[in-house]
Design a protein around this motif. Structure first.
Motif, PDB file in Angstrom:
ATOM      1  N   THR A  11       0.827  -1.202   0.000  1.00  0.00           N
ATOM      2  CA  THR A  11       0.000   0.000   0.000  1.00  0.00           C
ATOM      3  C   THR A  11       0.864   1.255   0.000  1.00  0.00           C
ATOM      4  OG1 THR A  11      -1.703  -1.188   1.221  1.00  0.00           O
ATOM      5  CG2 THR A  11      -1.853   1.202   1.221  1.00  0.00           C
ATOM      6  N   ASN A  12       1.937   1.274   0.791  1.00  0.00           N
ATOM      7  CA  ASN A  12       2.841   2.413   0.817  1.00  0.00           C
ATOM      8  C   ASN A  12       3.527   2.617  -0.524  1.00  0.00           C
ATOM      9  OD1 ASN A  12       2.237   2.988   3.446  1.00  0.00           O
ATOM     10  ND2 ASN A  12       3.982   1.855   4.292  1.00  0.00           N
ATOM     11  N   GLU A  13       3.885   1.525  -1.211  1.00  0.00           N
ATOM     12  CA  GLU A  13       4.539   1.625  -2.501  1.00  0.00           C
ATOM     13  C   GLU A  13       3.608   2.226  -3.540  1.00  0.00           C
ATOM     14  OE1 GLU A  13       6.079  -2.199  -3.522  1.00  0.00           O
ATOM     15  OE2 GLU A  13       7.510  -2.189  -1.868  1.00  0.00           O
ATOM     16  N   ILE A  14       2.329   1.875  -3.492  1.00  0.00           N
ATOM     17  CA  ILE A  14       1.365   2.427  -4.441  1.00  0.00           C
ATOM     18  C   ILE A  14       1.272   3.939  -4.280  1.00  0.00           C
ATOM     19  CG2 ILE A  14      -1.090   2.548  -5.009  1.00  0.00           C
ATOM     20  CD1 ILE A  14      -1.280  -0.420  -4.449  1.00  0.00           C
ATOM     21  N   SER A  15       1.216   4.423  -3.054  1.00  0.00           N
ATOM     22  CA  SER A  15       1.058   5.857  -2.830  1.00  0.00           C
ATOM     23  C   SER A  15       2.291   6.654  -3.252  1.00  0.00           C
ATOM     24  CB  SER A  15       0.715   6.137  -1.370  1.00  0.00           C
ATOM     25  OG  SER A  15       1.787   5.766  -0.544  1.00  0.00           O
ATOM     26  N   LYS A  16       3.452   5.985  -3.423  1.00  0.00           N
ATOM     27  CA  LYS A  16       4.656   6.676  -3.865  1.00  0.00           C
ATOM     28  C   LYS A  16       4.748   6.761  -5.394  1.00  0.00           C
ATOM     29  CE  LYS A  16       7.381   5.471   0.164  1.00  0.00           C
ATOM     30  NZ  LYS A  16       8.536   4.722   0.676  1.00  0.00           N
ATOM     31  N   GLU A  17       3.875   6.060  -6.103  1.00  0.00           N
ATOM     32  CA  GLU A  17       3.893   6.083  -7.560  1.00  0.00           C
ATOM     33  C   GLU A  17       3.550   7.480  -8.068  1.00  0.00           C
ATOM     34  OE1 GLU A  17       1.523   3.076  -9.337  1.00  0.00           O
ATOM     35  OE2 GLU A  17       2.551   1.470  -8.276  1.00  0.00           O
ATOM     36  N   THR A  49      -6.724  12.446  -4.918  1.00  0.00           N
ATOM     37  CA  THR A  49      -5.637  11.527  -4.643  1.00  0.00           C
ATOM     38  C   THR A  49      -5.148  11.703  -3.212  1.00  0.00           C
ATOM     39  OG1 THR A  49      -3.422  10.805  -5.297  1.00  0.00           O
ATOM     40  CG2 THR A  49      -3.920  13.142  -5.578  1.00  0.00           C
ATOM     41  N   SER A  50      -4.602  10.635  -2.656  1.00  0.00           N
ATOM     42  CA  SER A  50      -4.033  10.717  -1.314  1.00  0.00           C
ATOM     43  C   SER A  50      -2.563  11.114  -1.384  1.00  0.00           C
ATOM     44  CB  SER A  50      -4.186   9.371  -0.600  1.00  0.00           C
ATOM     45  OG  SER A  50      -3.556   8.346  -1.344  1.00  0.00           O
ATOM     46  N   GLY A  51      -2.062  11.369  -2.576  1.00  0.00           N
ATOM     47  CA  GLY A  51      -0.668  11.764  -2.765  1.00  0.00           C
ATOM     48  C   GLY A  51      -0.496  13.258  -2.937  1.00  0.00           C
ATOM     49  N   LYS A  52       0.692  13.648  -3.404  1.00  0.00           N
ATOM     50  CA  LYS A  52       1.029  15.048  -3.650  1.00  0.00           C
ATOM     51  C   LYS A  52       0.774  15.370  -5.119  1.00  0.00           C
ATOM     52  CE  LYS A  52       4.785  18.385  -3.394  1.00  0.00           C
ATOM     53  NZ  LYS A  52       6.149  18.631  -2.948  1.00  0.00           N
ATOM     54  N   VAL A  53       0.292  16.584  -5.370  1.00  0.00           N
ATOM     55  CA  VAL A  53       0.053  17.037  -6.735  1.00  0.00           C
ATOM     56  C   VAL A  53       0.957  18.232  -7.006  1.00  0.00           C
ATOM     57  CG1 VAL A  53      -1.656  17.991  -8.338  1.00  0.00           C
ATOM     58  CG2 VAL A  53      -2.328  16.223  -6.712  1.00  0.00           C
ATOM     59  N   VAL A  54       1.683  18.161  -8.134  1.00  0.00           N
ATOM     60  CA  VAL A  54       2.553  19.257  -8.564  1.00  0.00           C
ATOM     61  C   VAL A  54       2.017  19.753  -9.897  1.00  0.00           C
ATOM     62  CG1 VAL A  54       4.881  19.906  -9.263  1.00  0.00           C
ATOM     63  CG2 VAL A  54       4.560  18.271  -7.399  1.00  0.00           C
ATOM     64  N   ILE A  55       1.747  21.051  -9.987  1.00  0.00           N
ATOM     65  CA  ILE A  55       1.280  21.658 -11.223  1.00  0.00           C
ATOM     66  C   ILE A  55       2.410  22.525 -11.756  1.00  0.00           C
ATOM     67  CG2 ILE A  55      -0.348  23.243 -12.290  1.00  0.00           C
ATOM     68  CD1 ILE A  55      -1.292  21.079  -9.352  1.00  0.00           C
ATOM     69  N   ASP A  66      -8.589  17.530  -4.763  1.00  0.00           N
ATOM     70  CA  ASP A  66      -8.596  17.075  -3.374  1.00  0.00           C
ATOM     71  C   ASP A  66      -7.366  16.185  -3.207  1.00  0.00           C
ATOM     72  OD1 ASP A  66      -9.006  15.809  -0.911  1.00  0.00           O
ATOM     73  OD2 ASP A  66     -11.170  15.629  -1.210  1.00  0.00           O
ATOM     74  N   CYS A  67      -6.380  16.654  -2.411  1.00  0.00           N
ATOM     75  CA  CYS A  67      -5.147  15.890  -2.248  1.00  0.00           C
ATOM     76  C   CYS A  67      -4.493  16.184  -0.899  1.00  0.00           C
ATOM     77  CB  CYS A  67      -4.177  16.184  -3.384  1.00  0.00           C
ATOM     78  SG  CYS A  67      -3.603  17.888  -3.444  1.00  0.00           S
ATOM     79  N   GLN A  68      -3.414  15.476  -0.603  1.00  0.00           N
ATOM     80  CA  GLN A  68      -2.696  15.639   0.650  1.00  0.00           C
ATOM     81  C   GLN A  68      -1.895  16.939   0.645  1.00  0.00           C
ATOM     82  OE1 GLN A  68      -3.960  13.362   2.658  1.00  0.00           O
ATOM     83  NE2 GLN A  68      -2.646  14.119   4.236  1.00  0.00           N
ATOM     84  N   ASN A  69      -1.019  17.122  -0.349  1.00  0.00           N
ATOM     85  CA  ASN A  69      -0.180  18.311  -0.503  1.00  0.00           C
ATOM     86  C   ASN A  69      -0.237  18.748  -1.953  1.00  0.00           C
ATOM     87  OD1 ASN A  69       1.338  18.532   2.162  1.00  0.00           O
ATOM     88  ND2 ASN A  69       1.737  16.405   1.610  1.00  0.00           N
TER      89      ASN A  69
END
Length: 136
Positions: A11-17, A49-55, A66-69
């Motif tokens: 699960t942790n590996e998926i969120s790092k993708e 997403t539960s991950g980080k989004v960079v624009i 809607d995201c974590q960071n």
């Protein structure tokens, strides 16, 4: 016992993708994912997403995010829900509604939005009353 450890590691590996919407790409619709996103193109719709989004500088989102960071260099028009930290670089342009845990804005960024901060809220009126009682 061992299967639980493998499951949580997976699960942790998926969120790092890292997912990527390249420059010149236009996506219309809703996206839901567990990994982070780098957006260099255009998204018209909702991204959750539960991950980080960079624009990136050329990136643009019109809709909901809607995201974590989130780390913005590009443009956004719509509703932002950032559970932790929203960082706006000097080239960022944000319009709409923002709900964030923390907000960091570099000089030069355009922030034309209503903003609600979530997190450690302090009751200003109660603090003022305590100060007034102490000074009386």
């Amino acid at each position: 016992m061992f299967s639980n450890q493998k499951k949580s590691k997976f699960t942790n590996e998926i969120s790092k993708e890292q997912n990527r919407i390249s420059a010149g790409t236009i996506i219309t619709g809703d996206i839901e994912a567990k990994g982070g996103f780098r957006i260099e193109g255009t998204l018209k719709g909702t991204l959750k997403t539960s991950g980080k989004v960079v624009i990136s500088k050329g990136g643009f989102i019109q809709g909901n995010l809607d995201c974590q960071n989130a780390d913005f260099e590009g443009k956004f028009l719509g509703k932002l829900i950032i559970h932790e930290t929203l960082t706006l670089r000097s080239s960022a342009i944000i319009e709409g509604e923002v709900i964030a845990g923390k907000l960091a804005i570099e000089p030069g960024a355009a922030f034309n939005a209503s903003c609600e901060m979530k997190g450690a809220l302090k009751n200003v009126k109660k603090d003022e009353q305590k100060q007034n009682e102490r000074s009386a």
